[in-house]
Design an enzyme around this catalytic site. Structure first.
Site, PDB file in Angstrom:
ATOM      1  N   SER A 551      73.124  44.316  45.501  1.00 56.49           N
ATOM      2  CA  SER A 551      73.250  43.153  44.635  1.00 56.49           C
ATOM      3  C   SER A 551      74.404  43.381  43.658  1.00 56.49           C
ATOM      4  O   SER A 551      75.552  43.543  44.082  1.00 56.49           O
ATOM      5  CB  SER A 551      71.924  42.890  43.923  1.00 56.49           C
ATOM      6  OG  SER A 551      71.921  41.642  43.282  1.00 56.49           O
ATOM      7  N   HIS A 666      66.330  38.285  49.192  1.00 59.16           N
ATOM      8  CA  HIS A 666      67.255  39.156  48.474  1.00 59.16           C
ATOM      9  C   HIS A 666      66.909  40.628  48.654  1.00 59.16           C
ATOM     10  O   HIS A 666      67.765  41.493  48.479  1.00 59.16           O
ATOM     11  CB  HIS A 666      67.265  38.792  46.990  1.00 59.16           C
ATOM     12  CG  HIS A 666      68.352  39.473  46.220  1.00 59.16           C
ATOM     13  ND1 HIS A 666      69.673  39.465  46.637  1.00 59.16           N
ATOM     14  CD2 HIS A 666      68.334  40.196  45.070  1.00 59.16           C
ATOM     15  CE1 HIS A 666      70.409  40.149  45.769  1.00 59.16           C
ATOM     16  NE2 HIS A 666      69.624  40.607  44.821  1.00 59.16           N
TER      17      HIS A 666
END
Length: 692
Positions: A551, A666
């Site tokens: 991320s 995610h």
């Protein structure tokens, strides 16, 4: 300021050339998916055909699905616990409950509340559990969030935990990035996209309405409205409750960007703004006091960034524009408030001191607070996993890099603490040791990092080493036990390192604020300083040093690749940001402008251009082979970042590996099997690059 004379630099910036890979921003476009599947088909055999892969996958799956893991329990009412559990028989997971008494005795009487595998099969849907919000104090009725494949967007259904059925005609929200809370049994406050397009530019809702049971959607009463250009993660309600579960105040948070937010108090069907500073966070309510932390100085009140403060709730309601805060706790330079929780009568704080945890319990006495430190293990990470409303009980998770996690039941009022569970060792930690070391960054700032290594390694630069870091969003990298890292890396002869670089929260808001926007290069300079320190100490060498991050940490990996490829032999880039010039309009990107800066602001765009990995990839560089991972279902950090990175590397003729999980969100894994596969792929790649 890193951009001295930055305005002149900004004026010289030419418009970005047309992006030939903009079509990859269509998240499930046929062309983009065909490209991703082609890259999977090219890359996966190179890893899965490695003789080591099968064993790494088996070990990762055994750890992920082990039935002797510690259940992540929370309190439910006066005498029950609940948790969400996944294992080999329950790959999607079960939501279950047991009595506190049976759990303490070591023989929990588990009863299934909701079986996600069965639900997914019955409804022919790829459901991923995203949690439940239950109405206090009984916690019988819950708002269950279900995600299709792991997306941030969820559907919400009301569930009765006694009948173990979804409530016929109950509260129900279609798929969206909803924000919601109970006000009472028949009333919710909901922030959602009430009509198509009712979302901010970063795809989050900004209109709050009161919803009554049985009411038609269009009859909900609007009580607050932000704007489409608001940043952050969308408008959110905060319902402050007393120990009996009764709502004492409803507050609406309106984020202006990633870190600046307004707070508005709901009075009837109107709101009035609270005079809180924009960089502050409401943390809870206990003993008639509203609690907040400050992420910046509140100069006119004499308060500092990092302070924990409180307000009398009656005074707050009577005069919301004239707040009178008092200091509960002011951390030292080495400390940071990591968590704030409340029990029936106590305020509880998880505090870091030089990246080591402790728990402080505060009792309200007269006009102030009296604190005591709970007797718990030292040199560890201590996380408040659950705090009871019915009494002053806490459930704490305690871990370190080499000591398996333990779960504790503690009495915040000063009573005994007791170990509930101890995770069995997933690897033999006897040969290993953990050391905290310090590197000196470019501007002279000391930066700590932890090295987990064999006791008998030779400092000759030959040790295969993985360096992990994050460096953003006030997230602290604290000691954590990982059976996967132990089994798949340490036991294979590797060294593992975690860097506490700026941008994180290890030393409070000042550590985070030091790396925002125009100061972003400090974060990356810290990382390079740790990398060079590892090499200078001969723990490893560029030929044996690999790095990994996800991320925001994936962005860090891209910066490291393009700025200093000579330092690294392997780079694992997980669900990354990569195109920092276009990030503000890809997926939820505009919600992070407060962290990185705005590409539309000349000085901030100039800074972004200096490090944006996508724009800084060049042909003819000594880039190592990289491994890029993403997920089609990631509606937070859009897979286009990873796709475009890989496409540009291919265009320039570089060798790379790419894996896009078609589900997974995610976290890049929708279930335990996929998680184990991802971990096995990563450590196979690292072994190939650093051990062969």
């Amino acid at each position: 300021m890193l951009l001295a004379g930055g305005s002149g630099l900004a004026q010289s910036i030419a418009p970005a050339p047309a992006d030939p890979y903009v079509w990859m921003e269509e998240i499930e476009g046929a062309r983009a998916l065909d490209w991703a599947k082609g890259e999977n088909a090219r890359s996966l055999p190179k890893l899965q055909s490695d003789p080591r892969y099968a064993g790494l996958y088996a070990d990762a799956l055994a750890i992920a699905t082990a039935k002797d893991r510690i259940p992540a329990v929370s309190f439910a009412g006066k005498s029950a616990l609940r948790d969400f559990w996944q294992d080999a028989e329950h790959v999607r997971g079960i939501w279950r409950t047991a009595s506190l008494e049976s759990y303490r005795a070591g023989a929990p009487d588990w009863r299934t509340i909701l079986d996600m595998d069965a639900l997914a099969k019955t409804e022919d849907a790829n459901w991923v559990w995203e949690g439940a919000m239950c109405l206090a104090p009984e916690e019988r009725y819950c708002l269950v969030s279900l995600s299709n494949g792991g997306k941030d967007a969820v559907i919400v259904r009301e569930f009765d935990t006694e009948t173990r059925q979804f409530v016929d005609g109950g509260f129900n929200l279609p798929e969206g990035k909803h924000r919601f809370d109970w006000i009472d049994r028949d009333t919710l406050i909901v922030v959602t996209d009430w009509t198509p397009g009712d979302v901010t530019t970063s795809s989050y809702p900004f209109i709050a309405k009161i919803v009554k049971r049985g009411q038609r959607r269009e009859a909900a009463v609007e009580v607050f409205r932000g704007t489409k250009t608001d940043g952050g993660y969308g408008v959110s309600p905060i319902v402050l409750r007393d120990a009996e579960g009764q709502a004492q105040a409803v507050i609406i948070q309106r984020p202006l960007d990633t870190y600046n937010a307004e707070y508005h108090l709901l009075l009837g069907d109107k709101t009035v703004r609270l005079a809180l500073p924009l960089k502050s966070t409401i943390q809870g309510y206990v003993a008639g006091r509203v609690l907040a932390t400050l992420e910046d100085d509140w100069s006119e009140k004499g308060l500092k960034a990092g302070d924990l403060v409180d307000f009398d709730i009656a005074a707050l309601k009577a005069a919301p524009s004239a707040l009178a805060p008092t200091v509960v706790l002011r951390p030292t330079e080495s400390q940071s408030v990591e968590q704030v929780a409340t029990t029936r009568d106590r305020l509880v704080v998880a505090l870091l001191d030089n990246v080591k945890g402790q728990i402080l319990s505060f009792a309200r006495e007269g006009a102030g607070w009296k604190s005591a430190r709970l007797a718990l293990p030292t040199d560890s990470t201590i996380v408040i996993a659950a705090a009871a409303d019915a009494d002053d009980s806490l459930i704490l998770n305690i871990s370190s890099y080499l000591q398996p996690n333990s779960q504790w039941l503690a009495d915040a009022s000063g009573g005994a603490t007791a170990t509930l569970r101890q995770l069995p060792a997933r690897f033999d930690a006897g040969p290993y040791v953990t050391e905290q070391m310090w590197a000196t960054s470019k501007d002279g700032t000391p930066v700590p990092y932890s090295v987990i290594r064999r006791k008998d390694i030779k400092y000759d630069g030959t040790n295969p080493t993985v360096l992990y870091a994050y460096g953003g969003f006030l997230v602290s990298m604290t000691p954590a036990y990982s059976g996967t890292i132990g089994k798949l890396w340490l036991d294979k002869g590797g060294v593992y390192v975690v860097a506490n670089i700026r941008g994180g929260g290890e030393f409070g808001p000042r550590w985070h604020n030091a790396g925002l926007k125009l100061d972003r290069m400090r974060v990356y300079d810290d990382f390079f300083a740790v990398s060079r320190d590892l090499i200078a100490k001969k723990i490893t060498s560029p030929a044996k040093l690999g790095i990994m991050g996800g991320s925001n940490g994936g962005l860090l990996m891209g910066v490291a690749l393009t700025k200093h490829p000579e330092l690294y032999k392997a780079v694992v880039i997980q669900v990354p940001l990569f195109d920092m010039i276009a990030y503000d309009h890809i997926g939820a990107g505009s919600s992070w402008i407060g962290e990185y800066g705005d590409p539309k602001v000349p000085a901030e765009r100039a800074m972004l251009m200096t490090y944006s990995p996508y724009q800084n990839l060049k042909p003819g560089q000594p880039y190592p082979q990289v491994f890029i991972e993403t997920s089609t279902k990631d509606d937070r950090v859009h897979p286009a970042h990873a796709r475009k990175a890989a496409a540009r590397l291919k265009e320039y003729g570089y060798d790379f590996l790419y894996y896009e999980n078609i589900d997974g969100g995610h976290a890049a894994a929708a279930n335990l099997n996929e998680r184990a596969m991802r971990q096995a792929l990563e450590f196979t790649y690292l072994a190939q690059r650093l051990m062969d």
